[in-house]
Write a protein that holds these residues in place. Structure first.
Motif, PDB file in Angstrom:
ATOM      1  N   PHE A  81      -0.100   5.081 -12.604  1.00 41.85           N
ATOM      2  CA  PHE A  81      -1.423   5.398 -13.145  1.00 41.85           C
ATOM      3  C   PHE A  81      -1.347   6.586 -14.113  1.00 41.85           C
ATOM      4  CE2 PHE A  81      -4.125   3.471  -9.448  1.00 41.85           C
ATOM      5  CZ  PHE A  81      -3.686   2.221  -9.814  1.00 41.85           C
ATOM      6  N   LYS A  82      -0.511   7.572 -13.757  1.00 40.72           N
ATOM      7  CA  LYS A  82      -0.390   8.739 -14.639  1.00 40.72           C
ATOM      8  C   LYS A  82       0.242   8.366 -15.973  1.00 40.72           C
ATOM      9  CE  LYS A  82      -0.440  12.226 -11.084  1.00 40.72           C
ATOM     10  NZ  LYS A  82       0.361  12.706  -9.976  1.00 40.72           N
ATOM     11  N   PRO A 107       0.800  -1.234   0.000  1.00 41.12           N
ATOM     12  CA  PRO A 107       0.000   0.000   0.000  1.00 41.12           C
ATOM     13  C   PRO A 107       0.835   1.288   0.000  1.00 41.12           C
ATOM     14  CG  PRO A 107      -0.882  -1.563   1.597  1.00 41.12           C
ATOM     15  CD  PRO A 107       0.425  -2.139   1.112  1.00 41.12           C
ATOM     16  N   PHE A 142      -6.862  -1.870 -16.720  1.00 44.56           N
ATOM     17  CA  PHE A 142      -5.769  -1.828 -15.738  1.00 44.56           C
ATOM     18  C   PHE A 142      -6.292  -1.486 -14.344  1.00 44.56           C
ATOM     19  CE2 PHE A 142      -2.015  -2.124 -18.442  1.00 44.56           C
ATOM     20  CZ  PHE A 142      -2.601  -1.970 -19.694  1.00 44.56           C
ATOM     21  N   PHE A 196      -9.468  -5.058  -2.566  1.00 47.61           N
ATOM     22  CA  PHE A 196      -9.570  -3.674  -3.035  1.00 47.61           C
ATOM     23  C   PHE A 196      -8.640  -3.419  -4.219  1.00 47.61           C
ATOM     24  CE2 PHE A 196     -12.150  -1.707   0.257  1.00 47.61           C
ATOM     25  CZ  PHE A 196     -12.159  -2.713   1.210  1.00 47.61           C
ATOM     26  N   SER A 197      -9.170  -2.734  -5.231  1.00 50.74           N
ATOM     27  CA  SER A 197      -8.346  -2.322  -6.365  1.00 50.74           C
ATOM     28  C   SER A 197      -8.648  -0.870  -6.706  1.00 50.74           C
ATOM     29  CB  SER A 197      -8.691  -3.115  -7.629  1.00 50.74           C
ATOM     30  OG  SER A 197      -8.420  -4.455  -7.454  1.00 50.74           O
ATOM     31  N   GLY A 198      -7.650  -0.197  -7.260  1.00 52.56           N
ATOM     32  CA  GLY A 198      -7.856   1.130  -7.821  1.00 52.56           C
ATOM     33  C   GLY A 198      -7.903   1.009  -9.335  1.00 52.56           C
ATOM     34  N   VAL A 199      -8.880   1.659  -9.947  1.00 51.68           N
ATOM     35  CA  VAL A 199      -9.044   1.552 -11.406  1.00 51.68           C
ATOM     36  C   VAL A 199      -8.947   2.948 -12.018  1.00 51.68           C
ATOM     37  CG1 VAL A 199     -10.558   0.754 -13.261  1.00 51.68           C
ATOM     38  CG2 VAL A 199     -10.553  -0.437 -11.055  1.00 51.68           C
ATOM     39  N   PRO A 200      -7.769   3.280 -12.585  1.00 50.90           N
ATOM     40  CA  PRO A 200      -7.599   4.623 -13.138  1.00 50.90           C
ATOM     41  C   PRO A 200      -8.163   4.710 -14.559  1.00 50.90           C
ATOM     42  CG  PRO A 200      -5.532   3.394 -13.288  1.00 50.90           C
ATOM     43  CD  PRO A 200      -6.557   2.457 -12.707  1.00 50.90           C
ATOM     44  N   GLY A 247      -4.824  -1.175 -10.063  1.00 51.77           N
ATOM     45  CA  GLY A 247      -3.767  -1.278  -9.063  1.00 51.77           C
ATOM     46  C   GLY A 247      -4.316  -2.010  -7.854  1.00 51.77           C
ATOM     47  N   VAL A 248      -3.557  -2.957  -7.344  1.00 49.54           N
ATOM     48  CA  VAL A 248      -4.025  -3.769  -6.215  1.00 49.54           C
ATOM     49  C   VAL A 248      -3.045  -3.611  -5.050  1.00 49.54           C
ATOM     50  CG1 VAL A 248      -4.677  -6.088  -5.453  1.00 49.54           C
ATOM     51  CG2 VAL A 248      -5.031  -5.408  -7.847  1.00 49.54           C
ATOM     52  N   PRO A 249      -3.394  -2.762  -4.062  1.00 51.31           N
ATOM     53  CA  PRO A 249      -2.473  -2.535  -2.956  1.00 51.31           C
ATOM     54  C   PRO A 249      -2.604  -3.619  -1.895  1.00 51.31           C
ATOM     55  CG  PRO A 249      -4.397  -1.124  -2.734  1.00 51.31           C
ATOM     56  CD  PRO A 249      -4.625  -1.964  -3.963  1.00 51.31           C
ATOM     57  N   LEU A 288      -5.919   2.088   3.411  1.00 53.78           N
ATOM     58  CA  LEU A 288      -6.660   0.820   3.364  1.00 53.78           C
ATOM     59  C   LEU A 288      -6.371  -0.135   4.516  1.00 53.78           C
ATOM     60  CD1 LEU A 288      -6.907  -0.083  -0.425  1.00 53.78           C
ATOM     61  CD2 LEU A 288      -8.788   0.371   1.155  1.00 53.78           C
ATOM     62  N   ASN A 295       0.508   6.268  -7.952  1.00 49.54           N
ATOM     63  CA  ASN A 295       0.146   7.456  -8.747  1.00 49.54           C
ATOM     64  C   ASN A 295       1.022   7.582  -9.993  1.00 49.54           C
ATOM     65  OD1 ASN A 295      -1.828   8.098  -6.921  1.00 49.54           O
ATOM     66  ND2 ASN A 295      -0.775   9.871  -6.036  1.00 49.54           N
ATOM     67  N   PHE A 317      -4.885   4.284  -0.923  1.00 45.24           N
ATOM     68  CA  PHE A 317      -4.243   2.984  -0.726  1.00 45.24           C
ATOM     69  C   PHE A 317      -3.547   2.919   0.632  1.00 45.24           C
ATOM     70  CE2 PHE A 317      -3.718   1.801  -5.538  1.00 45.24           C
ATOM     71  CZ  PHE A 317      -5.100   1.711  -5.632  1.00 45.24           C
ATOM     72  N   LYS A 318      -2.925   4.032   1.023  1.00 48.60           N
ATOM     73  CA  LYS A 318      -2.237   4.045   2.319  1.00 48.60           C
ATOM     74  C   LYS A 318      -3.227   3.923   3.478  1.00 48.60           C
ATOM     75  CE  LYS A 318       1.908   6.407   0.820  1.00 48.60           C
ATOM     76  NZ  LYS A 318       2.352   7.705   0.337  1.00 48.60           N
ATOM     77  N   LEU A 343     -13.911  -2.148  -6.305  1.00 50.61           N
ATOM     78  CA  LEU A 343     -13.151  -1.458  -7.343  1.00 50.61           C
ATOM     79  C   LEU A 343     -13.356   0.047  -7.187  1.00 50.61           C
ATOM     80  CD1 LEU A 343     -14.429  -3.821 -10.164  1.00 50.61           C
ATOM     81  CD2 LEU A 343     -12.147  -3.886  -9.147  1.00 50.61           C
ATOM     82  N   PRO A 372      -6.885   9.062 -14.073  1.00 54.20           N
ATOM     83  CA  PRO A 372      -5.492   8.681 -13.783  1.00 54.20           C
ATOM     84  C   PRO A 372      -4.710   9.713 -12.966  1.00 54.20           C
ATOM     85  CG  PRO A 372      -6.012   8.222 -16.079  1.00 54.20           C
ATOM     86  CD  PRO A 372      -7.167   8.996 -15.529  1.00 54.20           C
ATOM     87  N   GLY A 373      -5.142  10.986 -12.974  1.00 55.23           N
ATOM     88  CA  GLY A 373      -4.430  12.005 -12.199  1.00 55.23           C
ATOM     89  C   GLY A 373      -4.864  12.055 -10.739  1.00 55.23           C
ATOM     90  N   ASN A 374      -5.841  11.233 -10.369  1.00 53.38           N
ATOM     91  CA  ASN A 374      -6.348  11.226  -8.988  1.00 53.38           C
ATOM     92  C   ASN A 374      -5.277  10.738  -8.010  1.00 53.38           C
ATOM     93  OD1 ASN A 374      -8.526  11.232  -6.957  1.00 53.38           O
ATOM     94  ND2 ASN A 374      -8.303   9.003  -6.996  1.00 53.38           N
ATOM     95  N   ASP A 375      -5.388  11.171  -6.764  1.00 52.35           N
ATOM     96  CA  ASP A 375      -4.418  10.756  -5.745  1.00 52.35           C
ATOM     97  C   ASP A 375      -4.826   9.413  -5.140  1.00 52.35           C
ATOM     98  OD1 ASP A 375      -2.546  10.532  -3.784  1.00 52.35           O
ATOM     99  OD2 ASP A 375      -3.368  12.129  -2.523  1.00 52.35           O
ATOM    100  N   PHE A 376      -4.506   8.331  -5.857  1.00 55.73           N
ATOM    101  CA  PHE A 376      -4.817   6.989  -5.362  1.00 55.73           C
ATOM    102  C   PHE A 376      -3.912   6.611  -4.182  1.00 55.73           C
ATOM    103  CE2 PHE A 376      -6.771   6.625  -9.561  1.00 55.73           C
ATOM    104  CZ  PHE A 376      -7.884   5.844  -9.317  1.00 55.73           C
ATOM    105  N   ASN A 377      -2.689   7.155  -4.154  1.00 51.07           N
ATOM    106  CA  ASN A 377      -1.767   6.788  -3.066  1.00 51.07           C
ATOM    107  C   ASN A 377      -2.389   7.031  -1.692  1.00 51.07           C
ATOM    108  OD1 ASN A 377       0.142   6.047  -4.918  1.00 51.07           O
ATOM    109  ND2 ASN A 377       1.525   7.774  -4.576  1.00 51.07           N
TER     110      ASN A 377
END
Lengths: 362, 362
Positions: free
Chosen positions: A106-107, A98, A130, B130-134, A132-134, B109, A103, B106-107, B93, B98-103
């Motif tokens: 993804f960018k 995590p 695509f 859990f996954s992030g989908v940009p 991302g799986v933390p 979670l 980011n 995720f931190k 999901l 893609p410019g979103n702050d997924f970090n």
């Protein structure tokens, strides 16, 4: 110490970022590509899937991970066209801890997908999705029976935690020639627990007939204290830390309580865990060798010590900061680079032994 | 202008971050919860799934998104226990551009998952993945027939791009009482294209019987120039920008070429797109009202103008920076706060009309 909250490659795209210091890892992936291609070809031929779910575990900030993904998609597209099948949807799952810098990956995805499309001949190729799986791969990450193909490179030599009760590994930070026997045993037990957990989790997540290709740093000799290649970089790094202790810049207790959550298993140690767990049949289990001296040739760079030190920094800095604080980082890597340049001609210092495993889910 | 590379909520957890300025959005989600619960209950009762895939579109930096997710999981767990079914795996999901702050999501979670587990009574609950989908939800994001439940709140009033050929919308930044008729038409056409694309994509991705609950800002009057509530905040913001122009801090052409990629449809506009696309049956299509005056009561804060200005800043700053540069940001929001405090007692300035849509995939 559990590594889940601490271990991650250096973020972003700056000078000491993993993104800019992972040429060696890319080279290793290129060397492994024939085995990856073989595994994907066998998967495709035996199942002719109408959709495909691919995961890369330990994707870091993504350059190398996306390189593998683009190669895999090209292989699948070639196989599909040769067999005259209809287009198929591919889901790509990029995993890391995590704290990883998702980011940055993804960018980069929109331009990656554009480039990929332009490289594929077929107009009906895709679509590709695509995610991302933390999370730690030493636990479940994906739904049951949801994965067709799994790849992981240069990640599984990281353990889930520093082994316990190795406080007597004084002045060392990993298994070294002066490490007491209990340290070797503790590291090996931690590897066994972690790798068997990894296999159990993946066995639940993969479909029958699914393929998994894993590459990580290993060792040739059964006795880890005799290993002269893969482990030597940590021994040199320990010299830099000891140097800081003798100058009073790091407290001795602080160094004594620091060990790297890292293990380089032998081929037989890996094989025995796969057989014991029992869910996978082994297609390939091989060594490959790589030398950090590729920096001389491939990157036209004379300053190999600096590059090698940066490649260690890119993977170890967050761990070091979490234990020693960030005040020591510049100094320790400065010393490390100096000491490394003195040892650079030493036999095997630049050599790394990789293990490559290709398995099929029974 | 396409918004894919530009639009994102303010990152991180600082003073002007979306994370710290999205209380209103959380309140809206709480108000919608009975409809979300009804949709999930109907889904569960009609399908008794052995696994469940849930998506939240426009998750931003995650606080509110994870609040919805935890409520959804609690609803499912309650239904499961009442019906005596075995545990089920849930895939969550989280989507945004893609410019979103997924970090940041995720931190958060690991602690989120720990809290969630402690709130669930059943020991056999889970596991949850859990996954992030940009990617833009105005395109495909997920595999075919892979989604059971989809939620999106306060995202679909953002268009995929600023409508074209509205250069004559001078001194305005959205539909305003002085906007020429072609501007209204261009905004409406863009909404129609975007919303029908959204529905088509989701129709491919959802299983038959899957449920979708969408909440976004809309309007009550059919004529958008007559709308006194939802649109008024942009009109006040345009005053601040015009003030900057008259002081010579922004060039007039620069303001004239700026428009917000945002549309607040009426209920009948939404209904007509859903019927025209044809893949979903409508379970609910409702208004709800919310006022930014909740800040007075709920957050015990007298400085409503400042909070309201920050809530606009948290969602619009990246768009403004991309067009005007970052030099104007502090100044424009300072003026905006002042002008807003002068208008705050004006009828409807703090009022927002929401549309809530609950549909089932045919």
């Amino acid at each position: 110490m559990e590594v889940g909250g601490v271990l991650h490659m250096n973020a972003g795209t700056g000078e000491t970022s993993y993104s800019n210091n992972s040429h060696l890892q890319k080279k290793v992936i290129s060397m492994t590509m024939p085995i990856i291609e073989e595994a994907m070809t066998n998967l495709y031929s035996s199942t002719s899937p109408s959709s495909l779910v691919i995961a890369d575990l330990g994707c870091s900030s993504g350059h190398n991970s996306l390189f593998v993904v683009s190669e895999l998609i090209k292989i699948v597209e070639k196989l599909r066209q040769e067999s005259g099948h209809q287009s198929l949807e591919i889901q790509v799952l990029l995993n890391d801890l995590p704290g990883n810098d998702f980011n940055t990956i993804f960018k980069s995805l929109p331009s990656f997908q554009k480039n990929l499309s332009s490289q594929l001949e077929a107009k009906d190729a895709g679509p590709y999705f695509f995610s991302g799986v933390p999370g730690s791969f030493y636990g479940r990450l994906f739904m049951r029976k949801s994965l067709h193909f799994l790849h992981s490179s240069y990640s599984l030599h990281w353990l889930s935690q520093v082994p316990e009760q190795i406080e007597n590994n004084k002045r060392n930070i990993y298994i070294a020639s002066t490490s007491p026997p209990n340290v070797l045993k503790a590291y090996h037990s931690q590897f066994q627990r972690d790798f068997s957990t990894f296999l159990k989790c993946r066995a639940e997540e993969m479909v029958t007939g699914g393929r998994m290709v894993l590459t990580f740093i290993g060792r040739k000799s059964e006795d880890p204290t005799k290993e002269k290649s893969s482990n030597s970089m940590w021994e040199v790094f320990a010299l830099a830390l000891n140097d800081m202790v003798s100058k009073g810049l790091i407290k001795e207790e602080k160094l004594d309580s620091f060990n790297i959550p890292h293990y380089t298993p032998s081929l037989s140690e890996v094989k025995s865990e796969i057989l014991e767990e029992g869910s996978f049949s082994i297609d390939r289990l091989e060594f490959s060798e790589i030398s950090r001296s590729i920096y001389y040739k491939e990157y036209n760079h004379s300053d190999v010590s600096k590059i090698a030190a940066n490649s260690v920094r890119a993977v170890a800095e967050p761990l070091l900061v979490s234990h020693f604080g960030d005040g020591i980082i510049e100094e320790v890597f400065c010393r490390f680079t100096e000491i490394l340049s003195e040892h650079i001609s030493q036999e095997n210092i630049l050599e790394i032994t990789n293990l490559i495993i290709s398995v099929t889910k029974k």
